[in-house]
Design an enzyme around this catalytic site. Structure first.
Site, PDB file in Angstrom:
ATOM      1  N   SER A 156     -26.344  -9.989  54.891  1.00 28.04           N
ATOM      2  CA  SER A 156     -26.553 -11.432  54.628  1.00 28.04           C
ATOM      3  C   SER A 156     -25.219 -12.268  55.079  1.00 28.04           C
ATOM      4  CB  SER A 156     -26.942 -11.673  53.308  1.00 28.04           C
ATOM      5  OG  SER A 156     -26.091 -12.632  52.610  1.00 28.04           O
ATOM      6  N   ALA A 197     -22.944 -11.453  57.259  1.00 22.97           N
ATOM      7  CA  ALA A 197     -22.741 -11.558  58.783  1.00 22.97           C
ATOM      8  C   ALA A 197     -23.759 -12.721  59.552  1.00 22.97           C
ATOM      9  CB  ALA A 197     -23.049 -10.188  59.501  1.00 22.97           C
ATOM     10  N   ASP A 248     -22.489  -5.282  61.645  1.00 24.56           N
ATOM     11  CA  ASP A 248     -23.376  -6.404  61.074  1.00 24.56           C
ATOM     12  C   ASP A 248     -23.280  -7.835  61.975  1.00 24.56           C
ATOM     13  OD1 ASP A 248     -23.775  -4.513  59.188  1.00 24.56           O
ATOM     14  OD2 ASP A 248     -23.271  -5.709  57.689  1.00 24.56           O
TER      15      ASP A 248
HETATM   16  C1  MEV Z   1     -22.607  -2.194  56.240  1.00 24.06           C
HETATM   17  O1  MEV Z   1     -23.891  -2.971  56.645  1.00 24.06           O
HETATM   18  C2  MEV Z   1     -22.324  -0.803  57.097  1.00 24.06           C
HETATM   19  C3  MEV Z   1     -21.074  -0.173  57.020  1.00 24.06           C
HETATM   20  O2  MEV Z   1     -21.202   1.036  57.751  1.00 24.06           O
HETATM   21  C4  MEV Z   1     -19.911  -1.057  57.101  1.00 24.06           C
HETATM   22  C5  MEV Z   1     -19.579  -1.334  58.485  1.00 24.06           C
HETATM   23  O3  MEV Z   1     -20.293  -0.660  59.427  1.00 24.06           O
HETATM   24  O4  MEV Z   1     -18.740  -2.291  58.626  1.00 24.06           O
HETATM   25  C6  MEV Z   1     -21.051   0.644  55.531  1.00 24.06           C
END
Ligand code: MEV
Length: 328
Positions: free
Chosen positions: A116, A118, A160
């Protein structure tokens, strides 16, 4: 300058590779049919006023960057700051001297692993750029959203903002950037929200600590994650849902080994698998947030119902080809 501009960007699910992607492993990520909308209008003063219907909050950033809440408290400053910085950045590169009213509406659950923040950042960059008549490429929007994401959690991989900007199905790797995957087959997916909110940065820090403590083990888990993602790309291309499901289950087991699952997630995953899902895993940072389950097209509603029965908020979704876009 225009009198109003509106843009939107999609939510995402990570099919393979969350957390591993922070360490330069590949991730497969899919934009889904839920979007954040941002409407921007000029103001006659120099304030940047941000309002979000989704969290019932609004506040103003004054010209010296101070946050003054209007609805809700000071805790919303951190949530609005990335948008404020995008606005300041774009205002600095335009000749316009104006304040802005920025209004966010969204059908993306917040702090749930669906990207959300991003999506809001990408839609904000596009809407403000369009209002100020700055010609932004998708790459510019991605960069602006990534800079904003760095404030949300310290060490983002960029996955994201990439999917919110470009949409579709992407293979993403930090050092290599995005590769668009042209996937023909439908991906019948159920999303289940545990309702447990968590902070992505905390989960990323947890994995970092574990990796410092047990580097030889964690690096092998991450290498296995890479192998899962590579096989996943092949299965996506050939539309092999059964293999995709197996790989999702394996990806989830690797994430469990990193300690980012919990009871609420496991309950929804077990319900999805019992009801006939081909595979299920947490999606995003874990620690709460959402799970995704893949099924055959005729079973997706059965899986949604089973997740609801187990206490999750659930919906069926499918891939959305479009990334950030101007709504006019
Ligand atoms: C978050 O949607 C995904 C993670 O891998 C963090 C990132 O990639 O920045 C946990």
């Amino acid at each position: 300058m225009k009198s109003e501009s509106k843009a939107s960007a999609p939510a995402k699910i990570i099919l393979f590779g969350e957390h591993f992607v922070v360490y330069d492993k590949p991730a497969v990520v899919i934009a889904i049919d839920r979007r954040a909308y941002v409407t921007v209008k000029p103001r006659s003063d120099s304030k940047i006023v941000i309002k979000s219907a989704a969290i019932n909050a609004s506040g103003a950033f004054t010209s010296n960057g101070e946050y003054r809440p209007i609805e809700g408290g000071l805790e919303n400053e951190a949530r609005f700051k990335p948008i404020y910085l995008i606005a300041k950045n774009l205002l600095a590169s335009s000749s316009e001297e104006t304040g802005l009213n920025i209004e966010i509406t969204s059908s993306i659950p917040i702090a749930a692993g669906l990207g959300s923040s991003a999506a809001v950042a990408a839609a904000s960059a596009a809407a403000i750029g369009s209002l100020l008549e700055i010609n932004l490429t998708k790459n510019d929007i991605f960069r602006l959203a990534l800079e904003a994401e760095k404030l949300v959690h310290g060490n983002p991989s960029g996955v994201d903002p990439a999917i919110s900007t470009y949409g579709g199905v992407l293979l993403y790797r930090k050092s290599e950037g995005i590769k668009r995957l042209n996937i023909e087959s439908d991906l019948p997916l159920a999303v289940g929200n545990t309702g447990v909110k968590r902070v992505t940065g905390d989960m990323v820090s947890h994995v970092s600590r574990l990796r410092n403590q047990y580097p030889t083990v964690v690096d092998r888990i991450m290498d296995a994650g890479s192998a899962v993602a590579s096989l996943g790309v092949e299965a996506l291309k050939s539309g092999d849902l059964k293999t995709l499901g197996d790989l999702m289950n394996m990806n989830h087991a690797l994430l469990c080994a990193l300690g980012v699952s919990n009871q609420a997630i496991e309950r929804l995953i077990a319900a999805a698998r019992r009801s006939g899902a081909l595979g299920a895993k947490l999606t995003g940072a874990g620690g709460g947030g959402c799970i995704i389950a893949l099924s055959t097209p005729n079973k997706v509603h059965q899986v949604v119902e089973a997740i609801r029965h187990a206490g999750g908020e659930a919906f069926a979704t499918t891939k959305a080809p479009e990334g950030v876009r101007i709504e006019e």
